[in-house]
Design an enzyme around this catalytic site. Sequence first.
Site, mmCIF file in Angstrom:
data_model
loop_
_atom_site.group_PDB
_atom_site.id
_atom_site.type_symbol
_atom_site.label_atom_id
_atom_site.label_comp_id
_atom_site.label_asym_id
_atom_site.label_seq_id
_atom_site.Cartn_x
_atom_site.Cartn_y
_atom_site.Cartn_z
ATOM 1 N N CYS A 98 -0.802 4.435 1.982
ATOM 2 C CA CYS A 98 0.161 4.649 2.788
ATOM 3 C C CYS A 98 1.221 4.493 3.804
ATOM 4 O O CYS A 98 1.502 4.910 4.735
ATOM 5 C CB CYS A 98 -0.578 2.555 3.650
ATOM 6 N N ASP A 99 2.044 3.543 3.084
ATOM 7 C CA ASP A 99 3.609 3.894 3.578
ATOM 8 C C ASP A 99 4.331 4.659 2.561
ATOM 9 O O ASP A 99 5.662 4.719 2.902
ATOM 10 C CB ASP A 99 3.500 2.178 3.877
ATOM 11 N N CYS A 112 0.922 -1.438 0.075
ATOM 12 C CA CYS A 112 0.556 0.073 -0.241
ATOM 13 C C CYS A 112 0.562 1.034 0.304
ATOM 14 O O CYS A 112 1.153 1.693 0.939
ATOM 15 C CB CYS A 112 -0.718 -0.276 0.978
#
Length: 314
Positions: A149-150, A146
């Site tokens: 997200c990261d 992801c």
Amino acid sequence: MDLRTGLVGGNPGKGRTTDLVIAGGGPAALSASLYAARYSIDHVVLESYQPGGQAALTAWIENYPGMGRISGGDLAARMKEQAERWGGSFETATVTSTGLRDDLIEVKADSAVYLARFLIIATGAAPAKLGVPGEDRFYGRGVSYCATCDAPFFKGAHVMVVGGGDSAVKEGLHLSEFADRLTLVHRRDRFRAEPYLAEKLLSCDNCSVRWNTTVSAIEGEDGVEGVLLETPEGEERIDVDGVFIYVGRRPATEAFSGLVELNPDGTVKTRGIVGTSRSNVFAAGDVTDNELRQVVTAAADGARAASAVFNLMQ
Ligand SMILES: Cc1cc2nc3c(=O)[nH]c(=O)nc-3n(C[C@H](O)[C@H](O)[C@H](O)COP(=O)(O)OP(=O)(O)OC[C@H]3O[C@@H](n4cnc5c(N)ncnc54)[C@H](O)[C@@H]3O)c2cc1C
């Protein structure tokens, strides 16, 4: 079952009988809930984590008609808000198994049991794994599925993206805004991604592509430090700080395997787009064997499935 309250399975306050259970909470389910609510179908959406599914995990979506460029999270939030405004009902629950109880479908979730006349399977898909040494060990310590997200954790870093489809290229472009250097590894000699995205990545200043190359191992001590590649010239190790994997999806159908017919790849075998092998069970979105897997097709499937339920209830 208590016929007065509709509670089932000895879970006071949890679980109920309803006309329709919608399993999953991605775009297919959110659209199904909106349509079901507008048809006044009593229903509940059971979602494991947070509504929006994969769509909520991408930084931007620019091919959902009418929305221009919108963050996946915002699009998902709008879909949920619209369904709720019409009476859509949501619960946080993971569907663990399904079966039959008399004429009803029994939907067992981690915290309750539901009985429904109809079921829409909209549990979508999870990222497929590369299946190489180091992938599981470094998950959350440099290995990610992801970018949205990261990506902020990789400011100034060298990151690798594995894959050649829309998701790999689009998320690679997003990562390139944070990382110092981005290397995309693809096992073929051309992208499967939309030409528009492919051209953007090929002209990105800090991006490079390794064609005809596969990852054979992810290495490091406490976190990712490098990757072993199989290249046309032989094995090669390169130093990277993170590896983002976009090599396909695994349909989330374990809970439905005894209820409806599945294809060998785990997708629900559909009949007429959203029908399944059981007349009161429908499937929508990425969980199906329909070809295009996008937000717009998932939303369309959800609408079709809710409409099919409505027609059967007449
Ligand atoms: C990185 C990435 C970028 C993308 N970019 C785009 C884009 O730009 N444009 C576009 O149109 N599409 C894009 N897509 C594809 C799009 O996100 C999907 O096609 C769409 O989200 C599918 O919707 P769905 O509802 O079928 O499934 P999903 O989005 O997968 O949602 C399924 C939901 O079901 C839940 N669930 C799973 N199992 C259970 C269970 N047992 N019980 C309860 N809940 C469960 C999951 O938590 C999930 O929330 C992208 C996908 C990815 C991964």
